[in-house]
Design a protein around this motif. Sequence first.
Motif, PDB file in Angstrom:
ATOM      1  N   ILE A   1      -2.216   4.716   7.602  1.00  0.00           N
ATOM      2  CA  ILE A   1      -2.012   5.055   6.202  1.00  0.00           C
ATOM      3  C   ILE A   1      -3.260   5.712   5.596  1.00  0.00           C
TER       4      ILE A   1
ATOM      5  N   THR B   1      -4.507  11.045  -4.155  1.00  0.00           N
ATOM      6  CA  THR B   1      -5.243  10.801  -2.915  1.00  0.00           C
ATOM      7  C   THR B   1      -6.668  10.353  -3.229  1.00  0.00           C
TER       8      THR B   1
ATOM      9  N   THR C   1      -5.636  11.439   5.875  1.00  0.00           N
ATOM     10  CA  THR C   1      -5.559  12.376   4.747  1.00  0.00           C
ATOM     11  C   THR C   1      -5.688  13.833   5.186  1.00  0.00           C
TER      12      THR C   1
ATOM     13  N   LYS D   1       1.938   1.766  -3.450  1.00  0.00           N
ATOM     14  CA  LYS D   1       0.846   2.296  -4.268  1.00  0.00           C
ATOM     15  C   LYS D   1       0.634   3.786  -4.034  1.00  0.00           C
ATOM     16  N   VAL D   2       0.788   4.196  -2.785  1.00  0.00           N
ATOM     17  CA  VAL D   2       0.603   5.607  -2.454  1.00  0.00           C
ATOM     18  C   VAL D   2       1.507   6.487  -3.308  1.00  0.00           C
ATOM     19  N   LYS D   3       2.712   6.004  -3.566  1.00  0.00           N
ATOM     20  CA  LYS D   3       3.691   6.812  -4.294  1.00  0.00           C
ATOM     21  C   LYS D   3       3.356   6.972  -5.771  1.00  0.00           C
TER      22      LYS D   3
ATOM     23  N   LEU E   1       0.830  -1.204   0.000  1.00  0.00           N
ATOM     24  CA  LEU E   1       0.000   0.000   0.000  1.00  0.00           C
ATOM     25  C   LEU E   1       0.866   1.257   0.000  1.00  0.00           C
ATOM     26  N   LEU E   2       1.962   1.229   0.744  1.00  0.00           N
ATOM     27  CA  LEU E   2       2.877   2.368   0.757  1.00  0.00           C
ATOM     28  C   LEU E   2       3.458   2.608  -0.639  1.00  0.00           C
TER      29      LEU E   2
ATOM     30  N   PRO F   1       0.606   9.844   4.747  1.00  0.00           N
ATOM     31  CA  PRO F   1       1.234   9.397   3.506  1.00  0.00           C
ATOM     32  C   PRO F   1       1.304  10.510   2.472  1.00  0.00           C
TER      33      PRO F   1
ATOM     34  N   THR G   1      -0.065   7.082  -6.729  1.00  0.00           N
ATOM     35  CA  THR G   1      -1.508   7.281  -6.774  1.00  0.00           C
ATOM     36  C   THR G   1      -1.912   8.641  -6.226  1.00  0.00           C
TER      37      THR G   1
ATOM     38  N   TRP H   1       0.908  11.334  -1.090  1.00  0.00           N
ATOM     39  CA  TRP H   1       0.339  10.827  -2.332  1.00  0.00           C
ATOM     40  C   TRP H   1       0.943  11.560  -3.524  1.00  0.00           C
TER      41      TRP H   1
ATOM     42  N   TYR I   1       6.495   9.627   7.912  1.00  0.00           N
ATOM     43  CA  TYR I   1       5.159  10.114   7.538  1.00  0.00           C
ATOM     44  C   TYR I   1       4.467  10.808   8.709  1.00  0.00           C
TER      45      TYR I   1
END
Length: 463
Positions: free
Chosen positions: A141, A93, A144, A87-89, A84-85, A209, A91, A211, A205
């Motif tokens: 994670i 938000t 937001t 993917k965050v990079k 997931l971390l 996260p 993707t 994004w 973080y």
Amino acid sequence: MEAKLVERLESVTVRLEALYSGGFQTSRSLDVDGYASTDPSIVAFDGLISQYIGRITSAAEKIGGQILDASAIIEEAFSVEKQLLIKVKETQTPDLRSMPEFLKPLNLIIMKASSMTEGGKSDFTNHWKATSESLTALAWIAYTGKECGMSMPTAHVEESWQTAEFYCNKILVDYKNNDPNHFEWAKSLKELYVPGLRDYVKSHYPLGPVWNATGKRFVSAPAPPAPAASSLFTSGSHQSSSTPGMTAVFAEINSGKPVTSGLRKVTDDMKSKNRADRTSIVGDRGKEGSAKKAFSSKTGNPKLELQMGRKWVVEYQIDEKNLVIDDCDPKQSVYVFGCKGSVLQIQGKVNNITIDKCSKMGVLFTDVVAAFEVVNCSSVEVQCQGYAPTISVDNTSECQIYLNKNSLETSVTTAKSIDVNVSVPAKEGLDSDWEEHALPYQFAHMYKDGQFETTPVTHSSGG
């Protein structure tokens, strides 16, 4: 043993392949190895897994059975968190509606661990509960911003671990002198989150996260998410009108008039701190000073919400007399922090309740499965209307506890606390409805037969 390890790794692989298969507007797979080898935060997360989960797994392999299964779930959850971390990079938000779908792979693992806590109690109930509760820390994670309904990432990890720590400490106590492998497993689990995950999040973080503003847009599945998938990121405020009869006991907390004026009182000369004839007692002034400084005046944004479907959080409520939690179940916990001059009603059975750093606070609750805890507070009143196996008071001054006839077998423990009184239904023939008992906080120590014998200082009405 090797067969089980291979099976566990295959399970992780299947889940990660499923994680990559959907949810994004692209058929290009993520360059996992590339990110893992170059991005400092991903490299650091690999180090976290290697250092801490390796120790958990090592201890579990010596025990086997369900403990090895629980450890495999922890390993699986952290592996999914890593993906997931990554993917965050790549993707943008996700919006609030899409976030539960993004978190679905992690939530499935948490729900799997939670399902293992259901059913009858076993020798490993505390292990599974510690595992299940601890995994919610990974939901940091989902943070937001201040409006998302969550605590900030580092605080979220710490708060989530507080619930799990209750069960972890039970394991440490039960196995300290019985089985070093179980003791090491629980100790390693604790260190995985504090300081492990906490320090990782704080370093990489602290604000949540990061994004990718120009990255791919996350697309929710066309079908509505299942209830289980959305439970990880559920928050809501339940603040309804209160029943006057339930809040009457606490209505005068800040009025200047004593709430317990109708009780059979413990007079000053009955309290051990004023007994001049107790010459063999260690002085209590240091403890008293510590307890009275327990409440912090630091405040934040008021909060009353259910986080991840598992934990009610009540924070920084000031002079609010009608706080109500009326939609709860035995799997949920309640954590109250930094409140002052307020009254909270908890209507229904919950797993445990913790009151931390509160002042002039009243809490009415029905039933708890595990324990009701008062920590670092000043001037609090607690009323049990159902049953609680344990009520603990730690580093607190002026705590009034009311027990009903169904909770008289409750175990009340105190540590570093002063002026703790317990009121029970009065016996027939007394004028008042309640009879108050002061709990001793000083002890006499007598050297006898080669060791010290410790007994509490008794209270009497004599001068």
